[in-house]
Design an enzyme around this catalytic site. Structure first.
Site, short mmCIF file in Angstrom:
data_model
loop_
_atom_site.label_atom_id
_atom_site.label_comp_id
_atom_site.label_asym_id
_atom_site.label_seq_id
_atom_site.Cartn_x
_atom_site.Cartn_y
_atom_site.Cartn_z
N ARG A 115 -1.70 -62.09 -3.62
CA ARG A 115 -1.63 -63.33 -4.39
C ARG A 115 -0.44 -63.29 -5.35
O ARG A 115 -0.11 -62.26 -5.92
CB ARG A 115 -2.94 -63.49 -5.19
CG ARG A 115 -3.09 -64.80 -5.96
CD ARG A 115 -3.14 -65.98 -5.03
NE ARG A 115 -3.75 -67.15 -5.68
CZ ARG A 115 -3.51 -68.39 -5.31
NH1 ARG A 115 -2.68 -68.65 -4.33
NH2 ARG A 115 -4.12 -69.40 -5.91
N THR A 155 -1.71 -74.37 4.12
CA THR A 155 -1.74 -72.92 4.21
C THR A 155 -1.78 -72.61 5.70
O THR A 155 -1.83 -73.53 6.51
CB THR A 155 -3.01 -72.42 3.46
OG1 THR A 155 -2.89 -72.80 2.09
CG2 THR A 155 -3.22 -70.94 3.56
N SER A 180 -8.92 -70.20 -2.92
CA SER A 180 -10.07 -70.44 -2.03
C SER A 180 -9.86 -69.82 -0.65
O SER A 180 -10.70 -70.01 0.23
CB SER A 180 -10.32 -71.95 -1.88
OG SER A 180 -10.73 -72.51 -3.10
N GLY A 233 -6.89 -75.51 1.32
CA GLY A 233 -7.19 -75.53 -0.10
C GLY A 233 -8.65 -75.17 -0.33
O GLY A 233 -9.21 -74.28 0.31
#
Length: 606
Positions: free
Chosen positions: A123, A418, A485, A506
């Site tokens: 991340r 994503t 998420s 998302g």
């Protein structure tokens, strides 16, 4: 349903699901050429096959070029980790508005030898200069759209470090070898599909305001044309030669920092593009730590996911725990969906209150995933009515049946663009890897001369406390990772893989994973059918987001009669998955229509 029943049902279904015919993209009859390359003869894009069964290993991604690269790695003796890194790098070429080296993600790995699941946290992090007022001006939140297209929203990228760590710990390839196919793909080009064209077209206004982005992507490349990115090819070559230090300590990093702090905005643009405050020290400090995965039990199976700072593993696990006491396979379609939506509603209420970066917040992960806590929430669900959202969270440390505590919190917005890839190799190793640059097109800022877009992941932080006076674990902070998420998931039966999957979308990633899992494990749908089924996503909101095709079903009418309200959206998620067959072969599955259909590949099909 007992574990043995689930596994027996799987064993019978795994071998009977029909293959879906391949769909090829049209050729380019005019020989059109996209920005970034030379004219060439037209040809058809690689075929998109949403399902394949085979031996020797399988790959499932959203893109046929990327999936083929992954299968080629497996065919040459690479393992699942080698293939996953090669596929991810290729997606940075063909799916650059969803992922790339300017972003981050979460890497979930199953080791067949040790039967252990491990994770890497790739991340993005906020710069050391960030505080809780990062997105405030004069005490008020900056408009969300203004933050998206800015240097202020760019976090330190985690993807290159994730690739390095994964290959070092579990791979057999060097980074040099793993990135070579993607470099070649970026240099020779690929056939533009409708999704790529749409993504550029829908972002054309903001892309036009950034000179480096405009130069690379505008005018929007035509469907069927060939798009090349020689700058990205050169960047990959530099990473191959010098390693990821080229980004975290070297010239790529210097260009990245300069771009964040001085965005290359067209002087004629009227858009306000705020600079960031990223430093070379922020890049040097970055790491992609190995974390213990989240773990929950469902129908006698072990469900592994990503622990905080992702909320995915916790929210998926809690929703499944809430559903554990209901025999979903025996419910009517309406009651099954009703309980799925209500469990999702409750898990989001708890996720929003309790989950953040564990380096900055005390996240009660074990308590949130306890069956005792789930039971205290499940008793709130009525078969004949709908909970009123936003629902207040529960107290996982002191669960009390049917009681809530504190103020209800709504789910903040998260970018939906994503990508996810899933790989299994001939030894039985599995990778589920979700990676992103957040918004479609991320920050909209291409690093000049480098060919990749920067993320806008810091917008996943809360701009202000979601509920005034209530502690918010997701406010910005120096070096902090925003809540996510992303939900890469691996399911094991007595230490052996049953199923692995994930999705973009998302916050709807969580509900998508839960819906596919329950349709596969409880309702007995073949995997590709569970992936293709119409979706709905309840995230502790007054209305449930649902695909238009879902809203036209009799089940939607039955849910409305119970009190559910819906808002329509075109698509939710784009799942890729693999599952192990009883005879040792693998099934790879992807979308049949969403995003033009996915791309499943096997080393030895059939």
């Amino acid at each position: 349903m007992l574990r043995s029943t689930v596994v027996s049902a799987l064993a019978s279904l795994l071998l009977i699901a029909p293959l879906v015919p391949a769909q090829a993209h049209p050729a380019n009859p005019q020989g059109l050429q996209a920005q970034g390359g030379q004219a060439r003869d037209p040809y058809s894009a690689p075929v998109r096959v949403p399902e394949v069964v085979g031996a020797g290993g399988v790959v499932s991604s959203i893109d046929p070029d990327a999936s083929q690269i992954g299968v080629d790695v497996l065919r040459r003796g690479g393992n699942a980790v080698d293939a996953a890194v090669a596929v991810a790098a290729a997606l940075g070429v063909t799916d650059p508005f969803s992922a790339g080296i300017g972003g981050g993600g979460f890497f979930l790995h199953y080791d067949a030898r040790t039967r252990r699941v491990s994770t890497l946290d790739g991340r993005e992090t906020a710069p050391a200069s960030a505080g809780p007022d990062l997105f405030l001006e004069n005490g008020k939140p900056i408009p969300f759209a203004d933050v998206v297209t800015s240097g202020l929203s760019v976090g330190v990228p985690g993807t290159p470090r994730t690739w390095q760590r994964a290959l070092q710990r579990w791979g057999t390839y060097s980074l040099d070898k793993a990135l070579k196919p993607a470099e070649d793909l970026a240099r020779r080009g690929f056939v533009v599909d409708g999704t790529f064209n749409r993504q550029v077209t829908e972002n054309a206004a903001r892309f036009a305001d950034i000179t480096s982005t405009r130069e690379l992507y505008l005018p929007a490349p035509a469907v069927g044309s060939t798009f090349r990115n020689p700058d990205l090819a050169d960047t990959y070559r530099e990473l191959r030669r010098d390693g990821v230090s080229a980004l975290y300590r070297g010239p790529i990093g210097r260009d990245l920092v300069d771009t964040v702090n001085r965005p290359p905005v067209d002087p004629a643009a009227t858009r306000t593009v705020r600079p960031g405050r990223l430093t070379l020290a922020d890049l040097r400090a970055y790491d992609a730590p190995q974390r213990e995965p989240s773990r929950s039990r469902y129908r006698g199976l072990d469900v592994y996911g990503m622990a905080p700072p992702s909320a995915g593993g916790i929210a998926v696990g809690e929703a499944l725990n809430i559903l554990e006491t209901t025999k979903l396979g025996d419910e009517t379609p309406v009651q099954y969906l009703h309980r799925f939506l209500e469990a999702s509603r409750l898990s989001f209420a708890d996720r929003n209150r309790w989950v953040g970066d564990p380096g900055f917040a005390d996240v009660p992960t074990r308590a949130l995933l306890s069956q005792k806590f789930a039971d205290s929430r499940a008793c709130l669900i009525s078969p004949t009515s709908v909970l009123t959202s936003p629902v207040a969270p529960g107290d996982p440390r002191h669960p009390s049946p049917c009681r809530t505590t504190g103020q209800p919190e709504v789910t903040p917005y998260e970018g939906t663009d994503t990508t996810h890839l899933t790989v299994a190799d001939k030894w039985g190793n599995v990778v589920a890897y979700t990676l992103t640059i957040e918004q479609e097109g991320g920050s909209g800022i291409v690093v000049p001369g480098r060919g990749f877009l920067l993320n806008n992941e810091l917008t996943d932080f809360s701009f202000t406390p979601v509920t005034p006076g209530v502690p918010d674990p997701n406010l910005p902070g120096p070096g902090k990772r925003p809540r996510s998420s992303m939900s890469p998931t691996i399911v094991l039966d007595h230490g052996k893989p049953v199923l692995a999957l994930g999705s973009p979308g998302g916050a709807s990633i969580i509900t998508t994973v839960v819906q596919v899992l329950t349709q596969r494990l409880d309702r007995g749908l073949p995997l590709v059918t569970a992936i293709a089924a119409p979706r709905a996503s309840q995230r502790n909101a007054t209305s449930t987001q649902a695909e238009a095709v879902f809203l036209d079903t009799p089940e939607a009418a039955g849910l409305r009669a119970l009190g559910h309200r819906f808002t329509s959206t075109a698509e939710i998620g784009a799942v890729t998955a693999v599952e192990r067959l009883p005879d040792g072969r693998w099934r790879a599955a992807a979308e049949t229509t969403r995003r033009g259909g996915g791309a499943a590949r096997a080393v030895r099909p059939g």
